[in-house]
Motif scaffolding. Structure first.
Motif, short mmCIF file in Angstrom:
data_model
loop_
_atom_site.label_atom_id
_atom_site.label_comp_id
_atom_site.label_asym_id
_atom_site.label_seq_id
_atom_site.Cartn_x
_atom_site.Cartn_y
_atom_site.Cartn_z
N ASN A 144 -27.48 132.50 32.62
CA ASN A 144 -26.89 131.57 31.65
C ASN A 144 -25.52 131.09 32.12
OD1 ASN A 144 -26.00 134.22 31.27
ND2 ASN A 144 -25.40 133.84 29.15
N GLY A 145 -25.43 130.81 33.42
CA GLY A 145 -24.27 130.23 34.07
C GLY A 145 -24.64 129.87 35.49
N LEU A 146 -23.95 128.90 36.09
CA LEU A 146 -24.33 128.39 37.40
C LEU A 146 -23.90 129.28 38.55
CD1 LEU A 146 -23.67 124.57 36.93
CD2 LEU A 146 -25.88 125.70 37.18
N GLN A 147 -23.47 130.51 38.28
CA GLN A 147 -23.12 131.43 39.36
C GLN A 147 -24.30 131.72 40.26
OE1 GLN A 147 -22.05 135.28 37.95
NE2 GLN A 147 -24.14 135.88 37.52
N TYR A 148 -25.52 131.46 39.80
CA TYR A 148 -26.69 131.82 40.56
C TYR A 148 -26.89 130.94 41.78
CZ TYR A 148 -31.08 134.23 41.13
OH TYR A 148 -32.07 135.02 41.61
N LEU A 248 -20.19 116.04 36.35
CA LEU A 248 -21.28 115.90 37.31
C LEU A 248 -20.78 116.34 38.68
CD1 LEU A 248 -24.16 114.81 37.98
CD2 LEU A 248 -23.06 112.61 38.48
N SER A 249 -21.58 117.15 39.39
CA SER A 249 -21.16 117.63 40.71
C SER A 249 -22.33 117.59 41.68
CB SER A 249 -20.60 119.05 40.62
OG SER A 249 -21.61 119.97 40.25
N TYR A 250 -21.99 117.43 42.96
CA TYR A 250 -22.98 117.46 44.04
C TYR A 250 -22.37 118.22 45.21
CZ TYR A 250 -25.95 116.02 47.91
OH TYR A 250 -26.78 116.03 49.01
N GLY A 251 -23.15 119.10 45.81
CA GLY A 251 -22.64 119.89 46.92
C GLY A 251 -23.65 120.08 48.02
N TYR A 265 -28.33 123.66 52.47
CA TYR A 265 -28.60 123.52 51.04
C TYR A 265 -28.04 122.22 50.50
CZ TYR A 265 -29.32 128.64 50.91
OH TYR A 265 -29.75 129.92 51.11
N LYS A 266 -28.68 121.73 49.42
CA LYS A 266 -28.13 120.64 48.62
C LYS A 266 -28.26 121.04 47.15
CE LYS A 266 -29.43 116.97 51.87
NZ LYS A 266 -30.21 115.72 52.06
N GLU A 267 -27.24 120.74 46.36
CA GLU A 267 -27.26 121.13 44.95
C GLU A 267 -26.64 120.04 44.09
OE1 GLU A 267 -24.82 124.61 44.65
OE2 GLU A 267 -22.97 123.46 44.82
N VAL A 268 -27.05 120.03 42.81
CA VAL A 268 -26.50 119.08 41.85
C VAL A 268 -26.42 119.76 40.49
CG1 VAL A 268 -28.75 118.10 41.24
CG2 VAL A 268 -26.68 116.72 40.96
N ALA A 269 -25.43 119.40 39.69
CA ALA A 269 -25.29 119.98 38.36
C ALA A 269 -24.69 118.95 37.41
CB ALA A 269 -24.41 121.22 38.40
N ALA A 278 -14.77 123.72 14.85
CA ALA A 278 -14.78 124.99 15.56
C ALA A 278 -15.99 125.13 16.49
CB ALA A 278 -14.77 126.15 14.57
N LEU A 279 -16.97 124.23 16.36
CA LEU A 279 -18.22 124.34 17.13
C LEU A 279 -18.21 123.45 18.36
CD1 LEU A 279 -20.86 124.32 14.24
CD2 LEU A 279 -20.22 126.27 15.67
N THR A 280 -18.72 123.99 19.48
CA THR A 280 -18.88 123.21 20.70
C THR A 280 -20.26 123.45 21.28
OG1 THR A 280 -16.51 123.40 21.22
CG2 THR A 280 -17.98 122.69 22.99
N PRO A 281 -21.25 122.60 20.96
CA PRO A 281 -22.56 122.71 21.61
C PRO A 281 -22.47 122.19 23.04
CG PRO A 281 -22.54 120.87 20.08
CD PRO A 281 -21.22 121.56 19.92
N LYS A 282 -23.23 122.82 23.98
CA LYS A 282 -23.15 122.47 25.40
C LYS A 282 -24.53 122.52 26.04
CE LYS A 282 -20.51 125.95 26.00
NZ LYS A 282 -19.65 127.01 26.58
N PHE A 283 -24.64 121.79 27.14
CA PHE A 283 -25.90 121.79 27.91
C PHE A 283 -25.57 121.60 29.38
CE2 PHE A 283 -28.99 119.20 30.22
CZ PHE A 283 -30.13 120.01 30.12
N THR A 284 -26.26 122.33 30.25
CA THR A 284 -26.11 122.16 31.69
C THR A 284 -27.47 122.15 32.36
OG1 THR A 284 -23.91 123.16 31.88
CG2 THR A 284 -25.29 123.28 33.83
N TYR A 285 -27.63 121.26 33.33
CA TYR A 285 -28.80 121.28 34.21
C TYR A 285 -28.30 121.45 35.64
CZ TYR A 285 -32.64 119.79 37.15
OH TYR A 285 -33.60 119.74 38.14
#
Length: 352
Positions: A144-148, A248-251, A265-269, A278-285
């Motif tokens: 549940n984070g892009l550390q992977y 948006l990121s590309y590496g 490797y190539k990656e995008v997020a 008080a609420l912050t909904p978020k989404f990442t691909y």
């Protein structure tokens, strides 16, 4: 009226006698955070059976300070250490098996109108000044984070390093880090001596909430002949203001890891978030495309990932959150043929 005992008077007098000027330039700070997580994954269970755990998600403690040397010059220092409030120990945790201190950015240096110069254990530019797509999340060893992302192996901290950070020029700033190789390995039966130094540089432009960054990291002599360099670069941009986050990121990365041929490797997020009170909904691909080595696709390295979650600000310094992450590999990664990992977490973070 509270009765004061003699030893309490002595303590109060001792504290009052301390040089207040010396105390004023030292800051104690940190983060305490942990989550209740459930899910299946390679990093915790190494099989498709689900497990539930309490996981420290990045606690730390730090001390920093500065001394005015006159003429606009300051001496600066910092000691920062990872922690594990869940009691976990061992390699790869805050309380690692080497019993080290100052596992995070720790340094001494000078700061003035010219910028900052520091020496110590320091982050590469992409790790210190970039990463808005990932910084939105609080996470531990789950997905549940892009550390992977495997492609970011060089995106971290460097020992034995010296760094320069510029002041801002009309919204633009830049930095560079060089980490010395103090081992200088010699190949067996040869006189070839490596110099696996790590260096990075990058720059950022920010104006009215819009930003753009680029960073590069290289480590020399990482192949089997100690002659070729691994590297990683990333560009990112977006908007972070007025309760809106869009990043948006590309590496790309080239990693030898002691082999003859590099893995490329190539990656995008992409990360989106919006704060409503008080609420912050978020989404990442996030996606890692199939790596290639010697022109051959390595399907096992492909990864597709998404994360959804909500933060709830209990105060300016305390946040409760829930998040769910799902990652699907290009081929089976478990013994029973499973390709997917997932993590559901409910946690809390407090900064002091």
């Amino acid at each position: 009226m509270k009765k004061e005992f003699p030893h309490e008077k002595l303590i109060a007098l001792a504290v009052a006698a301390l040089p207040m000027a010396a105390m004023a330039d030292v800051t104690l700070y940190g983060t305490v955070e942990a989550a209740l997580e459930t899910g299946k994954g390679l990093k915790h269970t190494n099989n498709t059976k689900s497990t539930t755990r309490v996981d420290d998600t990045g606690s730390l403690i730090g001390f920093k300070g500065a001394e005015d040397l006159g003429n606009g010059l300051k001496a600066i220092w910092q000691i920062e250490q990872s922690l594990n409030v869940d009691g976990t120990t061992g390699a790869g945790t805050g309380n690692d098996s080497l019993n080290r201190w100052a596992t995070r950015d720790s340094f001494i240096g000078l700061e003035g109108n010219f910028g900052k110069v520091r020496v110590g254990r320091l982050s590469t530019y992409p790790n210190s000044a970039m990463g808005q797509s990932d910084a939105a999340w609080i996470y531990g060893a789950g997905v549940n984070g892009l550390q992977y992302h495997q492609a970011q192996a060089l995106d971290g901290r460097t020992n034995n390093a010296i760094a320069y950070d510029s002041p801002a020029f009309g919204g633009f700033s830049f930095g560079a880090t060089y980490g010395f190789d103090e081992v200088r390995t010699t190949l067996p039966l040869t006189t070839t001596r490596s110099n696996a130094a790590t260096w990075s540089l990058g720059g950022t432009y920010a104006n009215a909430g819009f930003y753009g960054s680029a960073g590069y990291v290289s480590q020399a002599d990482t192949d089997s002949t100690l002659t070729k360099s691994s590297n990683y670069w990333r560009v990112e941009g977006g908007y972070n203001a007025n309760n809106i986050l869009a990043a948006l990121s590309y590496g790309q990365a080239k990693q030898y890891g002691g082999a003859v041929d590099a893995l490329k490797y190539k990656e995008v997020a992409l990360t989106l978030g919006y704060t409503m009170g008080a609420l912050t909904p978020k989404f990442t691909y996030g996606k890692i495309f199939s790596a290639t080595t010697a022109g051959v696709n390595m399907d096992a390295t492909e990864l597709n990932q998404f994360i959804v979650g909500v933060d709830y600000a209990l105060s300016k310094r305390t946040v409760a959150y829930t998040s769910y992450g799902h990652a699907k590999h290009g081929v089976a990664v478990f013994a029973d043929g499973g390709r997917s990992e997932n993590t559901f977490a409910v946690g809390m973070q407090h900064k002091f």
